[in-house]
Motif scaffolding. Structure first.
Motif, PDB file in Angstrom:
ATOM      1  N   ASP A  13       2.990 -26.565 -14.384  1.00  0.00           N
ATOM      2  CA  ASP A  13       2.567 -27.954 -14.260  1.00  0.00           C
ATOM      3  C   ASP A  13       2.999 -28.690 -15.513  1.00  0.00           C
ATOM      4  O   ASP A  13       3.057 -28.107 -16.611  1.00  0.00           O
ATOM      5  N   ASP A  61       4.549 -28.023  -9.965  1.00  0.00           N
ATOM      6  CA  ASP A  61       3.951 -29.278  -9.530  1.00  0.00           C
ATOM      7  C   ASP A  61       4.798 -30.433 -10.054  1.00  0.00           C
ATOM      8  O   ASP A  61       4.462 -31.075 -11.052  1.00  0.00           O
ATOM      9  N   GLU A  78       6.024 -35.681   1.498  1.00  0.00           N
ATOM     10  CA  GLU A  78       4.774 -36.391   1.236  1.00  0.00           C
ATOM     11  C   GLU A  78       4.074 -36.793   2.522  1.00  0.00           C
ATOM     12  O   GLU A  78       2.860 -36.612   2.679  1.00  0.00           O
ATOM     13  N   VAL A  92      -1.077 -37.397  -3.582  1.00  0.00           N
ATOM     14  CA  VAL A  92       0.337 -37.249  -3.233  1.00  0.00           C
ATOM     15  C   VAL A  92       0.967 -38.634  -3.237  1.00  0.00           C
ATOM     16  O   VAL A  92       0.745 -39.427  -2.330  1.00  0.00           O
ATOM     17  N   GLU A 165       9.236 -26.603  -5.366  1.00  0.00           N
ATOM     18  CA  GLU A 165       8.213 -27.635  -5.518  1.00  0.00           C
ATOM     19  C   GLU A 165       6.960 -27.262  -4.740  1.00  0.00           C
ATOM     20  O   GLU A 165       7.021 -26.810  -3.595  1.00  0.00           O
ATOM     21  N   SER A 166       5.817 -27.437  -5.379  1.00  0.00           N
ATOM     22  CA  SER A 166       4.554 -27.357  -4.677  1.00  0.00           C
ATOM     23  C   SER A 166       3.687 -28.530  -5.130  1.00  0.00           C
ATOM     24  O   SER A 166       4.163 -29.434  -5.818  1.00  0.00           O
ATOM     25  N   HIS A 167       2.433 -28.532  -4.737  1.00  0.00           N
ATOM     26  CA  HIS A 167       1.506 -29.599  -5.112  1.00  0.00           C
ATOM     27  C   HIS A 167       0.121 -28.980  -5.175  1.00  0.00           C
ATOM     28  O   HIS A 167      -0.296 -28.295  -4.224  1.00  0.00           O
ATOM     29  N   ASP A 228      -4.229 -26.253 -12.188  1.00  0.00           N
ATOM     30  CA  ASP A 228      -3.109 -26.559 -11.293  1.00  0.00           C
ATOM     31  C   ASP A 228      -2.006 -25.516 -11.444  1.00  0.00           C
ATOM     32  O   ASP A 228      -1.433 -25.051 -10.450  1.00  0.00           O
ATOM     33  N   ILE A 262       7.807 -29.412   0.034  1.00  0.00           N
ATOM     34  CA  ILE A 262       6.618 -28.964  -0.691  1.00  0.00           C
ATOM     35  C   ILE A 262       6.192 -27.628  -0.086  1.00  0.00           C
ATOM     36  O   ILE A 262       5.948 -27.537   1.119  1.00  0.00           O
TER      37      ILE A 262
END
Length: 264
Positions: A13, A61, A78, A92, A165-167, A228, A262
Protein backbone atom coordinates in the motif's frame (compact mmCIF):
# COMPACT_ATOMS: atom_id res chain seq x y z
CA UNK A 1 -4.44 -17.06 5.37
CA UNK A 2 -4.10 -18.88 2.07
CA UNK A 3 -2.21 -22.16 2.25
CA UNK A 4 1.45 -22.09 1.45
CA UNK A 5 2.52 -21.20 -2.05
CA UNK A 6 5.91 -21.76 -3.61
CA UNK A 7 6.68 -18.05 -3.98
CA UNK A 8 7.08 -15.01 -1.76
CA UNK A 9 3.78 -13.13 -1.55
CA UNK A 10 3.66 -9.41 -0.79
CA UNK A 11 0.88 -6.96 -0.03
CA UNK A 12 1.64 -3.32 -0.76
CA UNK A 13 0.00 0.00 0.00
CA UNK A 14 1.13 3.55 -0.55
CA UNK A 15 2.03 5.48 2.59
CA UNK A 16 3.50 8.83 3.57
CA UNK A 17 7.08 7.52 3.49
CA UNK A 18 6.63 5.63 0.20
CA UNK A 19 5.33 2.06 0.21
CA UNK A 20 4.47 -0.26 3.08
CA UNK A 21 4.89 -3.95 2.29
CA UNK A 22 3.75 -7.02 4.24
CA UNK A 23 5.74 -10.03 3.07
CA UNK A 24 5.31 -13.74 3.64
CA UNK A 25 7.90 -16.30 2.57
CA UNK A 26 6.85 -19.72 1.26
CA UNK A 27 7.33 -23.09 2.83
CA UNK A 28 4.96 -22.99 5.77
CA UNK A 29 1.27 -23.07 6.48
CA UNK A 30 -0.55 -20.42 8.54
CA UNK A 31 0.18 -20.29 12.27
CA UNK A 32 3.11 -22.68 11.93
CA UNK A 33 6.62 -21.80 13.14
CA UNK A 34 8.34 -19.40 10.81
CA UNK A 35 5.17 -18.33 9.04
CA UNK A 36 4.98 -14.88 10.69
CA UNK A 37 4.96 -12.20 7.98
CA UNK A 38 7.29 -9.22 8.04
CA UNK A 39 6.48 -5.57 7.43
CA UNK A 40 8.76 -2.84 6.05
CA UNK A 41 8.54 0.57 4.43
CA UNK A 42 10.38 1.37 1.18
CA UNK A 43 11.03 4.82 -0.24
CA UNK A 44 10.36 3.66 -3.81
CA UNK A 45 8.65 0.78 -5.57
CA UNK A 46 11.94 -0.01 -7.31
CA UNK A 47 13.62 -0.42 -3.91
CA UNK A 48 10.80 -2.73 -2.83
CA UNK A 49 11.21 -4.88 -5.94
CA UNK A 50 14.98 -5.02 -5.41
CA UNK A 51 14.40 -6.58 -1.98
CA UNK A 52 12.35 -9.46 -3.41
CA UNK A 53 13.10 -12.62 -5.35
CA UNK A 54 12.44 -12.43 -9.08
CA UNK A 55 9.30 -14.57 -8.87
CA UNK A 56 7.57 -12.85 -5.92
CA UNK A 57 3.88 -12.05 -6.42
CA UNK A 58 2.64 -8.63 -5.31
CA UNK A 59 -0.88 -7.30 -4.79
CA UNK A 60 -0.92 -3.51 -4.65
CA UNK A 61 -3.52 -0.99 -3.56
CA UNK A 62 -2.91 1.30 -6.52
CA UNK A 63 -4.56 1.66 -9.93
CA UNK A 64 -2.68 -0.25 -12.63
CA UNK A 65 -3.41 0.25 -16.33
CA UNK A 66 -4.53 3.72 -17.37
CA UNK A 67 -7.29 4.78 -19.77
CA UNK A 68 -6.63 7.08 -22.71
CA UNK A 69 -10.18 8.38 -22.27
CA UNK A 70 -12.22 8.25 -19.08
CA UNK A 71 -15.88 7.27 -19.19
CA UNK A 72 -18.57 7.57 -16.54
CA UNK A 73 -17.73 5.42 -13.52
CA UNK A 74 -14.01 5.26 -14.34
CA UNK A 75 -12.28 2.26 -15.79
CA UNK A 76 -14.17 -1.03 -16.02
CA UNK A 77 -12.92 -2.44 -12.69
CA UNK A 78 -14.30 0.39 -10.56
CA UNK A 79 -17.81 0.05 -11.94
CA UNK A 80 -17.73 -3.73 -11.35
CA UNK A 81 -16.58 -3.70 -7.73
CA UNK A 82 -18.56 -0.76 -6.34
CA UNK A 83 -21.85 -2.72 -6.13
CA UNK A 84 -20.09 -5.27 -3.89
CA UNK A 85 -19.24 -2.73 -1.23
CA UNK A 86 -22.49 -1.15 -0.09
CA UNK A 87 -21.66 1.82 2.15
CA UNK A 88 -17.95 1.31 1.51
CA UNK A 89 -18.19 1.92 -2.27
CA UNK A 90 -17.09 5.55 -1.98
CA UNK A 91 -13.60 4.15 -1.26
CA UNK A 92 -13.35 3.22 -4.95
CA UNK A 93 -12.71 6.41 -6.90
CA UNK A 94 -12.43 6.83 -10.64
CA UNK A 95 -9.07 7.20 -12.37
CA UNK A 96 -8.71 9.91 -15.03
CA UNK A 97 -6.90 9.56 -18.35
CA UNK A 98 -3.20 8.82 -18.71
CA UNK A 99 -2.77 12.33 -20.18
CA UNK A 100 -4.21 13.87 -17.00
CA UNK A 101 -1.93 11.74 -14.83
CA UNK A 102 1.10 12.94 -16.75
CA UNK A 103 -0.02 16.56 -17.18
CA UNK A 104 2.43 17.77 -14.52
CA UNK A 105 5.13 15.47 -13.18
CA UNK A 106 7.20 18.01 -11.27
CA UNK A 107 8.11 18.03 -7.60
CA UNK A 108 5.91 20.49 -5.76
CA UNK A 109 7.87 22.54 -3.26
CA UNK A 110 4.97 24.80 -2.25
CA UNK A 111 1.29 24.28 -1.63
CA UNK A 112 0.58 26.86 -4.34
CA UNK A 113 2.52 24.78 -6.89
CA UNK A 114 0.64 21.68 -5.78
CA UNK A 115 -2.75 23.30 -6.32
CA UNK A 116 -1.62 24.73 -9.67
CA UNK A 117 -0.61 21.25 -10.80
CA UNK A 118 -3.96 19.92 -9.66
CA UNK A 119 -5.72 22.55 -11.76
CA UNK A 120 -3.65 21.62 -14.83
CA UNK A 121 -4.40 17.93 -14.37
CA UNK A 122 -8.10 18.73 -14.01
CA UNK A 123 -8.07 20.79 -17.20
CA UNK A 124 -6.58 17.87 -19.15
CA UNK A 125 -8.98 15.45 -17.49
CA UNK A 126 -11.95 17.57 -18.56
CA UNK A 127 -10.92 17.26 -22.22
CA UNK A 128 -10.33 13.48 -21.99
CA UNK A 129 -13.51 12.36 -20.25
CA UNK A 130 -17.19 11.96 -21.05
CA UNK A 131 -19.04 13.38 -19.26
CA UNK A 132 -16.27 15.97 -18.70
CA UNK A 133 -14.95 15.93 -15.14
CA UNK A 134 -11.88 17.11 -13.32
CA UNK A 135 -9.60 15.33 -10.86
CA UNK A 136 -10.51 14.84 -7.22
CA UNK A 137 -7.99 15.94 -4.61
CA UNK A 138 -7.94 12.35 -3.33
CA UNK A 139 -7.00 10.95 -6.73
CA UNK A 140 -4.44 13.69 -7.43
CA UNK A 141 -2.71 12.92 -4.15
CA UNK A 142 -1.64 9.48 -5.44
CA UNK A 143 -0.77 10.48 -9.02
CA UNK A 144 2.99 10.21 -8.39
CA UNK A 145 2.62 6.68 -7.01
CA UNK A 146 0.39 5.63 -9.91
CA UNK A 147 3.01 6.94 -12.35
CA UNK A 148 5.77 5.12 -10.45
CA UNK A 149 4.17 1.73 -11.04
CA UNK A 150 2.99 2.64 -14.54
CA UNK A 151 6.53 3.55 -15.63
CA UNK A 152 7.87 0.26 -14.26
CA UNK A 153 5.26 -1.83 -16.07
CA UNK A 154 5.88 0.00 -19.34
CA UNK A 155 9.67 -0.39 -19.08
CA UNK A 156 9.61 -3.95 -17.73
CA UNK A 157 6.74 -5.93 -19.28
CA UNK A 158 7.84 -9.09 -17.45
CA UNK A 159 6.56 -7.53 -14.22
CA UNK A 160 2.97 -7.55 -15.50
CA UNK A 161 2.57 -11.18 -14.47
CA UNK A 162 3.82 -10.48 -10.94
CA UNK A 163 2.31 -7.13 -9.91
CA UNK A 164 -1.47 -7.06 -9.58
CA UNK A 165 -3.89 -4.31 -8.64
CA UNK A 166 -6.22 -4.93 -5.75
CA UNK A 167 -8.27 -2.72 -3.42
CA UNK A 168 -8.46 -3.09 0.37
CA UNK A 169 -12.23 -2.82 0.76
CA UNK A 170 -12.78 -5.26 -2.13
CA UNK A 171 -10.22 -7.57 -0.51
CA UNK A 172 -11.90 -7.37 2.90
CA UNK A 173 -15.28 -8.01 1.26
CA UNK A 174 -14.06 -11.10 -0.60
CA UNK A 175 -12.26 -12.42 2.49
CA UNK A 176 -15.48 -11.86 4.45
CA UNK A 177 -17.56 -14.20 2.30
CA UNK A 178 -18.49 -11.42 -0.14
CA UNK A 179 -19.93 -9.29 2.67
CA UNK A 180 -18.69 -5.70 2.81
CA UNK A 181 -17.23 -4.37 6.05
CA UNK A 182 -19.88 -2.77 8.26
CA UNK A 183 -17.73 0.05 9.65
CA UNK A 184 -15.41 2.59 8.00
CA UNK A 185 -11.69 2.61 8.77
CA UNK A 186 -11.78 6.38 9.07
CA UNK A 187 -14.35 8.99 10.02
CA UNK A 188 -13.69 12.54 8.84
CA UNK A 189 -10.04 11.71 8.19
CA UNK A 190 -9.36 10.15 11.60
CA UNK A 191 -8.87 6.47 12.42
CA UNK A 192 -12.07 4.75 13.54
CA UNK A 193 -11.02 2.22 16.21
CA UNK A 194 -14.14 0.09 15.72
CA UNK A 195 -13.52 -0.18 11.98
CA UNK A 196 -9.89 -1.09 12.57
CA UNK A 197 -10.93 -3.77 15.08
CA UNK A 198 -13.45 -5.22 12.62
CA UNK A 199 -10.74 -5.63 9.99
CA UNK A 200 -8.17 -7.02 12.43
CA UNK A 201 -10.66 -9.67 13.49
CA UNK A 202 -11.20 -10.68 9.86
CA UNK A 203 -7.45 -10.80 9.14
CA UNK A 204 -6.98 -12.92 12.26
CA UNK A 205 -9.57 -15.39 10.98
CA UNK A 206 -7.42 -15.73 7.86
CA UNK A 207 -4.32 -16.68 9.81
CA UNK A 208 -2.66 -13.50 11.04
CA UNK A 209 -1.56 -13.50 14.66
CA UNK A 210 -3.20 -10.65 16.55
CA UNK A 211 0.17 -9.73 18.01
CA UNK A 212 1.43 -9.02 14.51
CA UNK A 213 -1.59 -6.89 13.66
CA UNK A 214 -1.46 -4.99 16.98
CA UNK A 215 2.14 -3.81 16.52
CA UNK A 216 2.65 -0.12 15.71
CA UNK A 217 3.02 0.44 11.96
CA UNK A 218 6.54 1.20 10.72
CA UNK A 219 7.59 4.83 10.76
CA UNK A 220 6.12 6.68 7.80
CA UNK A 221 3.00 4.52 7.58
CA UNK A 222 -0.38 4.76 9.30
CA UNK A 223 -2.40 2.05 11.05
CA UNK A 224 -4.84 1.76 8.14
CA UNK A 225 -1.97 1.52 5.63
CA UNK A 226 -0.61 -1.42 7.62
CA UNK A 227 -3.91 -3.30 7.66
CA UNK A 228 -4.53 -2.58 3.98
CA UNK A 229 -1.10 -4.01 3.10
CA UNK A 230 -1.87 -7.06 5.27
CA UNK A 231 -5.08 -7.62 3.32
CA UNK A 232 -3.22 -7.15 0.04
CA UNK A 233 -0.79 -9.91 1.09
CA UNK A 234 -3.70 -12.34 1.46
CA UNK A 235 -4.84 -11.41 -2.05
CA UNK A 236 -1.31 -11.96 -3.37
CA UNK A 237 -1.53 -15.45 -1.86
CA UNK A 238 -4.90 -16.02 -3.53
CA UNK A 239 -3.45 -14.90 -6.87
CA UNK A 240 -0.38 -17.14 -6.50
CA UNK A 241 -2.63 -20.05 -5.55
CA UNK A 242 -5.02 -19.52 -8.44
CA UNK A 243 -7.91 -18.63 -6.11
CA UNK A 244 -8.31 -14.90 -6.86
CA UNK A 245 -10.82 -13.42 -9.27
CA UNK A 246 -10.17 -10.41 -11.53
CA UNK A 247 -12.80 -7.74 -12.12
CA UNK A 248 -13.36 -7.81 -15.08
CA UNK A 249 -12.66 -11.42 -16.01
CA UNK A 250 -10.66 -11.59 -18.23
CA UNK A 251 -8.83 -8.32 -17.51
CA UNK A 252 -8.91 -5.48 -20.01
CA UNK A 253 -5.70 -4.02 -21.47
CA UNK A 254 -4.60 -0.41 -21.65
CA UNK A 255 -2.82 1.26 -24.57
CA UNK A 256 0.51 -0.24 -23.50
CA UNK A 257 -0.91 -3.73 -23.09
CA UNK A 258 -0.89 -3.53 -19.28
CA UNK A 259 -3.70 -5.62 -17.73
CA UNK A 260 -6.53 -3.59 -16.20
CA UNK A 261 -8.37 -5.41 -13.40
CA UNK A 262 -8.95 -5.33 -9.65
CA UNK A 263 -8.05 -8.73 -8.18
CA UNK A 264 -9.54 -10.19 -5.02
Amino acid sequence: MTLATTVVTVGVDGCKAGWIAVRRDPGSIPRSPGSTPSVDVFASFTALLASLPADAVLAVDMPIGLPEFSSKGGRGPEALVRPLLGQRQSSVFSIPSRAALYADTGDFTTIEAWYAAHRRASEVAMTTSDPPRGVSIQAFGIFAKIREIDALLIARPELRGRIFESHPEVAFCRLNGDQAMQLPKKIKGSINPAGIAERKALLSRHGYEMGFLDQPPPRGAAADDFLDAAAMMLIAGRIAGGEARPFPDPPDRDGFGIPVAIWA
